[in-house]
Design a protein around this motif. Structure first.
Motif, PDB file in Angstrom:
ATOM      1  N   PHE A  28      -8.303   8.118   1.925  1.00 32.05           N
ATOM      2  CA  PHE A  28      -7.394   7.208   1.050  1.00 32.05           C
ATOM      3  C   PHE A  28      -6.498   8.424   0.366  1.00 32.05           C
ATOM      4  CE2 PHE A  28      -6.948   6.201  -3.227  1.00 32.05           C
ATOM      5  CZ  PHE A  28      -7.435   3.654  -2.731  1.00 32.05           C
ATOM      6  N   PHE A  29      -7.625   9.203   0.209  1.00 35.13           N
ATOM      7  CA  PHE A  29      -6.129  10.107  -0.309  1.00 35.13           C
ATOM      8  C   PHE A  29      -4.563   9.959   0.180  1.00 35.13           C
ATOM      9  CE2 PHE A  29      -3.870  14.131  -2.272  1.00 35.13           C
ATOM     10  CZ  PHE A  29      -3.924  14.147  -3.375  1.00 35.13           C
ATOM     11  N   VAL A  30      -4.720  11.023   1.702  1.00 36.79           N
ATOM     12  CA  VAL A  30      -4.052  11.030   2.367  1.00 36.79           C
ATOM     13  C   VAL A  30      -2.763   9.592   2.801  1.00 36.79           C
ATOM     14  CG1 VAL A  30      -3.039  11.763   5.259  1.00 36.79           C
ATOM     15  CG2 VAL A  30      -5.360  13.016   3.012  1.00 36.79           C
ATOM     16  N   MET A  31      -3.278   9.184   3.523  1.00 37.17           N
ATOM     17  CA  MET A  31      -2.930   7.868   3.474  1.00 37.17           C
ATOM     18  C   MET A  31      -1.658   7.326   2.445  1.00 37.17           C
ATOM     19  SD  MET A  31      -4.343   4.194   4.486  1.00 37.17           S
ATOM     20  CE  MET A  31      -4.964   3.546   3.706  1.00 37.17           C
ATOM     21  N   ASP A  32      -2.457   7.077   1.264  1.00 38.68           N
ATOM     22  CA  ASP A  32      -1.842   6.444  -0.108  1.00 38.68           C
ATOM     23  C   ASP A  32      -1.162   7.627  -0.804  1.00 38.68           C
ATOM     24  OD1 ASP A  32      -3.261   4.349  -0.427  1.00 38.68           O
ATOM     25  OD2 ASP A  32      -3.788   3.955  -2.467  1.00 38.68           O
ATOM     26  N   THR A  33      -1.440   8.718   0.048  1.00 44.80           N
ATOM     27  CA  THR A  33      -0.401   9.924  -0.840  1.00 44.80           C
ATOM     28  C   THR A  33       0.789   9.632   0.222  1.00 44.80           C
ATOM     29  OG1 THR A  33      -2.064  11.583  -1.563  1.00 44.80           O
ATOM     30  CG2 THR A  33       0.347  12.290  -0.843  1.00 44.80           C
ATOM     31  N   THR A  34       0.433   9.335   1.552  1.00 45.22           N
ATOM     32  CA  THR A  34       2.197   9.361   2.012  1.00 45.22           C
ATOM     33  C   THR A  34       3.059   8.176   1.920  1.00 45.22           C
ATOM     34  OG1 THR A  34       0.573   9.052   3.925  1.00 45.22           O
ATOM     35  CG2 THR A  34       0.985  11.416   4.267  1.00 45.22           C
ATOM     36  N   LYS A  35       2.200   7.271   2.356  1.00 48.04           N
ATOM     37  CA  LYS A  35       2.787   6.189   1.803  1.00 48.04           C
ATOM     38  C   LYS A  35       3.483   5.444   1.014  1.00 48.04           C
ATOM     39  CE  LYS A  35       0.006   2.529   2.006  1.00 48.04           C
ATOM     40  NZ  LYS A  35      -1.197   1.341   2.518  1.00 48.04           N
ATOM     41  N   ILE A  36       2.972   5.679  -0.484  1.00 47.44           N
ATOM     42  CA  ILE A  36       3.488   5.725  -1.852  1.00 47.44           C
ATOM     43  C   ILE A  36       4.719   6.675  -2.105  1.00 47.44           C
ATOM     44  CG2 ILE A  36       2.909   5.853  -4.040  1.00 47.44           C
ATOM     45  CD1 ILE A  36       0.113   4.952  -4.066  1.00 47.44           C
ATOM     46  N   PHE A  37       4.785   8.180  -2.222  1.00 47.64           N
ATOM     47  CA  PHE A  37       6.054   8.725  -1.801  1.00 47.64           C
ATOM     48  C   PHE A  37       6.773   8.385  -1.238  1.00 47.64           C
ATOM     49  CE2 PHE A  37       2.628  11.738  -4.366  1.00 47.64           C
ATOM     50  CZ  PHE A  37       3.755  11.820  -5.234  1.00 47.64           C
ATOM     51  N   ALA A  38       6.335   7.750   0.019  1.00 42.99           N
ATOM     52  CA  ALA A  38       7.721   7.078   0.909  1.00 42.99           C
ATOM     53  C   ALA A  38       8.056   6.130   0.281  1.00 42.99           C
ATOM     54  CB  ALA A  38       6.856   7.182   2.646  1.00 42.99           C
ATOM     55  N   MET A  39       7.194   5.691   0.317  1.00 39.54           N
ATOM     56  CA  MET A  39       8.010   3.990  -0.290  1.00 39.54           C
ATOM     57  C   MET A  39       8.470   4.177  -2.022  1.00 39.54           C
ATOM     58  SD  MET A  39       4.635   0.983   0.085  1.00 39.54           S
ATOM     59  CE  MET A  39       5.988  -0.141  -0.995  1.00 39.54           C
ATOM     60  N   LEU A  40       8.289   5.265  -2.780  1.00 41.18           N
ATOM     61  CA  LEU A  40       8.443   5.174  -4.328  1.00 41.18           C
ATOM     62  C   LEU A  40      10.313   5.958  -4.279  1.00 41.18           C
ATOM     63  CD1 LEU A  40       7.601   5.495  -6.697  1.00 41.18           C
ATOM     64  CD2 LEU A  40       7.490   8.176  -7.056  1.00 41.18           C
ATOM     65  N   MET A  41      10.299   7.174  -2.570  1.00 36.24           N
ATOM     66  CA  MET A  41      11.956   7.978  -2.978  1.00 36.24           C
ATOM     67  C   MET A  41      12.111   7.030  -2.299  1.00 36.24           C
ATOM     68  SD  MET A  41      10.537  11.411  -1.060  1.00 36.24           S
ATOM     69  CE  MET A  41      12.437  11.925  -1.506  1.00 36.24           C
ATOM     70  N   ILE A  42      11.913   5.595  -1.100  1.00 38.69           N
ATOM     71  CA  ILE A  42      13.307   4.913  -0.502  1.00 38.69           C
ATOM     72  C   ILE A  42      13.609   4.047  -1.592  1.00 38.69           C
ATOM     73  CG2 ILE A  42      13.443   2.888   1.090  1.00 38.69           C
ATOM     74  CD1 ILE A  42      11.473   4.882   2.694  1.00 38.69           C
ATOM     75  N   ILE A  43      12.414   3.546  -2.278  1.00 37.37           N
ATOM     76  CA  ILE A  43      13.166   2.449  -3.510  1.00 37.37           C
ATOM     77  C   ILE A  43      13.479   2.541  -4.262  1.00 37.37           C
ATOM     78  CG2 ILE A  43      11.879   0.763  -5.188  1.00 37.37           C
ATOM     79  CD1 ILE A  43       9.573   0.779  -3.004  1.00 37.37           C
ATOM     80  N   ILE A  44      13.434   3.669  -5.019  1.00 37.46           N
ATOM     81  CA  ILE A  44      14.562   4.712  -5.922  1.00 37.46           C
ATOM     82  C   ILE A  44      15.606   4.874  -5.704  1.00 37.46           C
ATOM     83  CG2 ILE A  44      14.488   6.344  -7.743  1.00 37.46           C
ATOM     84  CD1 ILE A  44      11.756   6.906  -7.510  1.00 37.46           C
ATOM     85  N   TYR A  45      16.377   5.442  -4.547  1.00 36.59           N
ATOM     86  CA  TYR A  45      17.406   5.700  -3.856  1.00 36.59           C
ATOM     87  C   TYR A  45      18.011   4.820  -3.728  1.00 36.59           C
ATOM     88  CZ  TYR A  45      21.259   7.570  -0.553  1.00 36.59           C
ATOM     89  OH  TYR A  45      22.613   7.477  -0.540  1.00 36.59           O
ATOM     90  N   ILE A  46      17.457   3.461  -3.161  1.00 32.48           N
ATOM     91  CA  ILE A  46      18.197   1.715  -2.590  1.00 32.48           C
ATOM     92  C   ILE A  46      17.999   1.307  -4.223  1.00 32.48           C
ATOM     93  CG2 ILE A  46      17.963  -0.727  -2.602  1.00 32.48           C
ATOM     94  CD1 ILE A  46      16.501   0.987  -0.117  1.00 32.48           C
ATOM     95  N   MET A  47      17.303   1.250  -5.278  1.00 39.47           N
ATOM     96  CA  MET A  47      17.906   0.798  -6.769  1.00 39.47           C
ATOM     97  C   MET A  47      18.840   2.011  -7.350  1.00 39.47           C
ATOM     98  SD  MET A  47      16.316  -1.890  -6.820  1.00 39.47           S
ATOM     99  CE  MET A  47      16.807  -2.268  -8.297  1.00 39.47           C
ATOM    100  N   GLY A  48      18.804   2.978  -7.070  1.00 40.10           N
ATOM    101  CA  GLY A  48      20.217   4.267  -7.479  1.00 40.10           C
ATOM    102  C   GLY A  48      21.058   3.758  -7.442  1.00 40.10           C
ATOM    103  N   LEU A  49      21.674   3.146  -6.192  1.00 39.01           N
ATOM    104  CA  LEU A  49      22.428   2.970  -6.156  1.00 39.01           C
ATOM    105  C   LEU A  49      23.280   1.851  -6.566  1.00 39.01           C
ATOM    106  CD1 LEU A  49      22.011   3.708  -1.936  1.00 39.01           C
ATOM    107  CD2 LEU A  49      23.145   5.104  -2.718  1.00 39.01           C
ATOM    108  N   LEU A  50      21.923   0.828  -6.942  1.00 34.51           N
ATOM    109  CA  LEU A  50      22.489  -0.350  -7.522  1.00 34.51           C
ATOM    110  C   LEU A  50      22.180  -0.247  -9.079  1.00 34.51           C
ATOM    111  CD1 LEU A  50      20.006  -2.512  -5.394  1.00 34.51           C
ATOM    112  CD2 LEU A  50      22.521  -2.240  -4.657  1.00 34.51           C
TER     113      LEU A  50
END
Length: 319
Positions: A28-50
C-alpha cells in the motif's frame, strides 16, 4: 504501472507475502507513494502553467468590492482552486481583513481553501473515484458557503485582534509577470518545488498511516467501532480524531482510501477528511493570533457541527 512496481519491490525484492500484514502495508505504501507523488508533480506543474498570473494579492483584490453574495461565491470558488493549506491561508485571511473584505466572506475562503483544491480533487478521483470526489467537493463548498454566513450572523468583527485593524495597506509596486512560455515554465517548476517541498512530509505521513491501517488494523475491529451507517458516535469520533492530525486535502487521501477499504462508512470518512484539512490544531493556533477566543471557538464549533452533519447525512442516504 504503479501496482506492478509495488509488486516488484515488495514481493520480489523484499520477498514479503501478499497475505502478511507487513506485505499488505508495504505494498500500500509503495504503490500510493509513487502514484500520488507522480500525480502531484504533474498536476502542480500543469496548474502552475495556467496560474502564472494568479497571486494571493490578486485573489484578495478579485473578491474585494463585489456584492456580498457574489463576493462569498467568489471567495469559495477561489478557495477551492488555490493551493493554500490551512496554515498558509491564515496570512491571506489577514490580507482580506486589511482590504475591507467582509469577515463572513473571509471565513468562507478560509474554510474552502485548505479543504478543496484542484490537486487534491484530481488525485481523489484517481484514488477513490469520481463519485466520492463529487460528494467531498459538494459538501466542502456547501460547508464553506453556509459556514461563512453563520459566522457573519455573530458579527465576528468585534473579536478580531486590534493590531489587525491598525495595519495600513501599503502601496506595492506592480511587478509585471513574465507570460512567455519560458517564464511560465520557470513559475510552474518553482510551484512544483515549493508546494511538493511543503507537502511531502504530510503526504508521506498520510500514506504511512493509511498503510498501517490497511495492513494491521483488523476488519472486524473497524466494522465494530467505525464501520456501519448506524454507528452515530463514529462520526463525531472521526471529527475529534482529525483535529490533532494536521495534514491537507492531499495528504489525507491515502488514509481515507484505507478507511473505506476496511469498511468505514462514507460519511464517517468524509467527516474525518474535512476535520483534518480544515480544523487542524496548528491552524487554530495560528488563527488565534488574528482573532480572539470567542471567534475561534465559534469557528471551530461551526465547522465541527457542519462536518458531523455531513457525515451523518451521507451515512444516512448512502446506499
Amino acid at each position: 504501472m504503479f501496482n506492478a512496481l509495488a509488486d516488484l519491490i515488495v514481493y520480489q525484492w523484499f520477498g514479503l507475502s501478499a497475505d502478511s500484514h507487513a506485505g499488505a502495508a508495504l505494498h500500500f505504501f509503495v504503490m500510493d507513494t509513487t502514484k500520488i507523488f507522480a500525480m502531484l508533480m504533474i498536476i502542480i506543474y500543469i496548474m502552475g502553467l495556467l496560474r502564472a498570473l494568479l497571486s494571493p494579492e490578486k485573489v484578495r483584490d478579485y473578491v474585494r468590492g463585489k456584492p456580498k453574495w457574489m463576493a462569498r461565491s467568489s471567495a469559495v470558488g477561489l478557495g477551492a482552486v488555490t493551493p493554500f493549506c490551512s496554515c498558509s491561508s491564515v496570512p491571506l485571511f489577514i490580507g482580506f481583513v486589511e482590504a475591507g473584505v467582509p469577515l463572513g466572506v473571509t471565513f468562507s475562503f478560509l474554510i474552502a481553501s485548505p479543504m478543496i483544491n484542484e490537486v487534491a480533487v484530481v488525485i481523489l478521483i484517481g484514488i477513490l473515484g469520481w463519485e466520492l470526489t463529487l460528494m467531498y467537493v459538494a459538501a466542502g463548498l456547501t460547508v464553506a458557503y453556509v459556514g461563512g454566513m453563520i459566522m457573519e450572523r455573530f458579527k465576528p468583527e468585534r473579536w478580531v485582534e486590534d493590531y489587525v485593524w491598525k495595519i495600513q495597506m501599503g502601496e506595492t509596486a506592480e511587478v509585471e509577470a513574465d507570460t512567455t512560455l519560458a517564464g511560465r515554465h520557470r513559475y510552474a517548476w518553482s510551484e512544483v518545488k515549493e508546494i511538493v517541498g511543503r507537502l511531502w512530509k504530510w503526504v508521506v505521513a498520510g500514506i504511512a498511516v493509511g498503510a498501517l491501517f490497511h495492513g494491521y488494523v483488523p476488519e472486524g475491529w473497524v466494522t465494530e467501532h467505525l464501520g456501519g451507517k448506524d454507528n452515530w458516535l463514529a462520526v463525531p469520533g472521526a471529527v475529534l480524531l482529525g483535529v490533532p492530525l494536521y495534514s491537507n486535502a492531499t495528504g489525507v487521501i491515502p488514509v481515507a482510501e484505507a478507511m473505506l477499504g476496511k469498511g468505514v462508512a462514507i460519511g464517517t470518512t468524509l467527516a474525518f477528511m474535512m476535520s483534518i484539512a480544515a480544523l487542524s490544531l496548528p491552524e487554530m493556533i495560528i488563527l488565534r493570533k488574528v482573532i480572539r477566543w470567542p471567534a475561534l471557538a465559534l469557528y471551530a464549533g461551526v465547522l465541527a457541527i457542519a462536518f458531523m452533519l455531513v457525515g451523518w447525512g451521507f451515512n444516512l442516504f448512502a446506499h
